[in-house]
Design a protein around this motif. Sequence first.
Motif, PDB file in Angstrom:
ATOM      1  N   HIS A 150     -25.959 -54.814 -14.054  1.00 55.63           N
ATOM      2  CA  HIS A 150     -25.038 -53.668 -14.202  1.00 55.63           C
ATOM      3  C   HIS A 150     -24.473 -53.546 -15.601  1.00 55.63           C
ATOM      4  CE1 HIS A 150     -24.541 -55.333 -10.036  1.00 55.63           C
ATOM      5  NE2 HIS A 150     -24.956 -54.114  -9.768  1.00 55.63           N
ATOM      6  N   HIS A 151     -24.852 -54.460 -16.475  1.00 53.51           N
ATOM      7  CA  HIS A 151     -24.255 -54.430 -17.816  1.00 53.51           C
ATOM      8  C   HIS A 151     -25.302 -54.831 -18.840  1.00 53.51           C
ATOM      9  CE1 HIS A 151     -20.485 -55.497 -20.441  1.00 53.51           C
ATOM     10  NE2 HIS A 151     -21.492 -55.012 -21.177  1.00 53.51           N
ATOM     11  N   VAL A 152     -26.069 -53.825 -19.260  1.00 57.03           N
ATOM     12  CA  VAL A 152     -27.057 -54.036 -20.324  1.00 57.03           C
ATOM     13  C   VAL A 152     -27.150 -52.730 -21.112  1.00 57.03           C
ATOM     14  CG1 VAL A 152     -28.983 -53.512 -18.731  1.00 57.03           C
ATOM     15  CG2 VAL A 152     -29.453 -54.729 -20.861  1.00 57.03           C
ATOM     16  N   HIS A 153     -26.988 -52.853 -22.423  1.00 55.89           N
ATOM     17  CA  HIS A 153     -27.073 -51.681 -23.306  1.00 55.89           C
ATOM     18  C   HIS A 153     -28.522 -51.551 -23.748  1.00 55.89           C
ATOM     19  CE1 HIS A 153     -22.606 -51.686 -23.814  1.00 55.89           C
ATOM     20  NE2 HIS A 153     -22.767 -52.956 -23.538  1.00 55.89           N
ATOM     21  N   LEU A 154     -29.163 -50.426 -23.456  1.00 55.42           N
ATOM     22  CA  LEU A 154     -30.585 -50.306 -23.824  1.00 55.42           C
ATOM     23  C   LEU A 154     -30.778 -50.510 -25.325  1.00 55.42           C
ATOM     24  CD1 LEU A 154     -31.846 -47.460 -21.466  1.00 55.42           C
ATOM     25  CD2 LEU A 154     -32.451 -49.891 -21.383  1.00 55.42           C
ATOM     26  N   ALA A 183     -15.714 -49.142 -17.446  1.00 56.15           N
ATOM     27  CA  ALA A 183     -15.299 -49.261 -18.846  1.00 56.15           C
ATOM     28  C   ALA A 183     -15.307 -50.735 -19.226  1.00 56.15           C
ATOM     29  CB  ALA A 183     -13.898 -48.680 -19.058  1.00 56.15           C
ATOM     30  N   HIS A 184     -15.684 -51.011 -20.490  1.00 51.38           N
ATOM     31  CA  HIS A 184     -15.509 -52.361 -21.007  1.00 51.38           C
ATOM     32  C   HIS A 184     -14.002 -52.609 -21.127  1.00 51.38           C
ATOM     33  CE1 HIS A 184     -19.716 -52.064 -21.962  1.00 51.38           C
ATOM     34  NE2 HIS A 184     -19.743 -53.137 -22.712  1.00 51.38           N
ATOM     35  N   ALA A 185     -13.532 -53.692 -20.556  1.00 47.31           N
ATOM     36  CA  ALA A 185     -12.104 -54.026 -20.653  1.00 47.31           C
ATOM     37  C   ALA A 185     -11.920 -55.513 -20.402  1.00 47.31           C
ATOM     38  CB  ALA A 185     -11.300 -53.216 -19.637  1.00 47.31           C
ATOM     39  N   ASP A 191     -16.321 -53.718 -16.918  1.00 47.43           N
ATOM     40  CA  ASP A 191     -17.327 -54.455 -17.675  1.00 47.43           C
ATOM     41  C   ASP A 191     -16.662 -55.586 -18.461  1.00 47.43           C
ATOM     42  OD1 ASP A 191     -19.452 -52.828 -16.746  1.00 47.43           O
ATOM     43  OD2 ASP A 191     -18.652 -51.220 -18.018  1.00 47.43           O
ATOM     44  N   HIS A 192     -17.213 -56.764 -18.314  1.00 50.56           N
ATOM     45  CA  HIS A 192     -16.636 -58.038 -18.794  1.00 50.56           C
ATOM     46  C   HIS A 192     -15.451 -58.407 -17.893  1.00 50.56           C
ATOM     47  CE1 HIS A 192     -19.214 -58.537 -22.239  1.00 50.56           C
ATOM     48  NE2 HIS A 192     -18.902 -57.341 -22.701  1.00 50.56           N
ATOM     49  N   GLY A 193     -14.255 -57.983 -18.269  1.00 48.76           N
ATOM     50  CA  GLY A 193     -13.079 -58.222 -17.417  1.00 48.76           C
ATOM     51  C   GLY A 193     -12.666 -59.673 -17.278  1.00 48.76           C
ATOM     52  N   SER A 246     -26.807 -59.408 -18.969  1.00 46.61           N
ATOM     53  CA  SER A 246     -27.270 -59.844 -20.300  1.00 46.61           C
ATOM     54  C   SER A 246     -26.612 -59.112 -21.467  1.00 46.61           C
ATOM     55  CB  SER A 246     -28.788 -59.697 -20.381  1.00 46.61           C
ATOM     56  OG  SER A 246     -29.171 -58.340 -20.309  1.00 46.61           O
ATOM     57  N   ASP A 247     -25.989 -57.961 -21.246  1.00 46.66           N
ATOM     58  CA  ASP A 247     -25.254 -57.202 -22.269  1.00 46.66           C
ATOM     59  C   ASP A 247     -26.178 -56.659 -23.366  1.00 46.66           C
ATOM     60  OD1 ASP A 247     -23.038 -55.982 -23.347  1.00 46.66           O
ATOM     61  OD2 ASP A 247     -22.010 -57.821 -23.954  1.00 46.66           O
ATOM     62  N   ASP A 248     -26.520 -57.492 -24.358  1.00 49.15           N
ATOM     63  CA  ASP A 248     -27.407 -57.078 -25.451  1.00 49.15           C
ATOM     64  C   ASP A 248     -28.423 -58.187 -25.690  1.00 49.15           C
ATOM     65  OD1 ASP A 248     -25.869 -54.576 -26.479  1.00 49.15           O
ATOM     66  OD2 ASP A 248     -24.336 -56.132 -26.304  1.00 49.15           O
TER      67      ASP A 248
HETATM   68 ZN    ZN Z   1     -21.389 -54.468 -23.156  1.00 47.44          ZN
END
Ligand code: ZN
Length: 334
Positions: free
Chosen positions: A15-19, A203-205, A227-229, A284-286
């Motif tokens: 749910h959290h990966v920036h293409l 939202a990233h927070a 996101d993160h949290g 994995s995020d990035d």
């Molecule tokens: Zn991110």
Amino acid sequence: HKFTDFLRELPKCEHHVHLEGTLEPSFLFKLAQRNHITLPSSFPKTIEECKQRYDQFADLQDFLDFYYIGMSVLVSEQDFYELAMMYFEKAHHDGCLHSEVFFDPQSHLQRGVEMDTVVSGFDRACHDATAKFGTSNKLIMCLLRHLPASSGLDTIKLADNLYQKGVIHGLGLDSSEKPFPPELFTECYSYLKNKHPQVGLTAHAGEEGDYTYVENALDLLHTTRIDHGIHSRQSEKVMHRLSRNQTMLTVCPLSNVKLQVVNEVGQLPIKVFLEKGVPFSINSDDPAYFGGYILDNYVAVQKSFALTAAQWKQIVLNGINGSWCSHERKQELT
Ligand code: ZN
Ligand code: HPA
């Protein structure tokens, strides 16, 4: 190896990966050549130099400075298609069954690349990945919080027909967190929520920001996940709220280490979240910048916490429940 196989076979969702964060140095240099783009002299010159520089980010901003330069090599619809296809193939190989992927249209619009070029490439890859790998995929558009909220609102309006058609499924908020808190984007979120109530909001927070960023994202942006949290742990009240409402956090272990949010994966509040019933997924995020895809993140968590099979089943079940897919798809995944 045995545990890696166990983790690969779990029904994982990302749910959290920036293409744009899946742009591997080899593909980055290939696209720079293909599109005749000269990277600034501050950017690494070789794959080896990338590896070395990516291994010493001081913080989120230090990473973002490279991330935005890196993505400047993406120009054509085919570039965006190939980028996303490479990610979907890797995720499939890692045993990921459902992916909700972020992209940052403003960073492309600023360079004169049109919204339709970006989204058409990504959407085509989503469909091809489903046909080829049987995975389900959703696009989440992110607003860059270092740009004015007025630019965010313009971007939402530009994507209106894509939200209408269901090509884009959600809204997120990323980039430099601390100087640009969630409350700045209240109007952007309320505008989209009014116009398209079915759209998922996140939202990233609480990545570099403290727990108040999480509270404000929930209260003012009305996000249904965070996101993160990880800094939610600072507040009993926030922890209880996340647990009571089953609001999922999308945790990114290797990212948190590489951006020096924590010194090691073992410092993350994974066990606290499990004990308090705060749902989270592992992401994995990035991955091209942080040195690992979804399975590497699962393995890193297992190395640090030695979770039981029952705990892992709970984690992936929470990930399925927290996904923005149909009830039918959730049942298939379970
Ligand atoms: Zn991110
Ligand atoms: N945080 C904020 N912005 C980002 C990130 C992140 O982890 N990755 C890509 N943009």
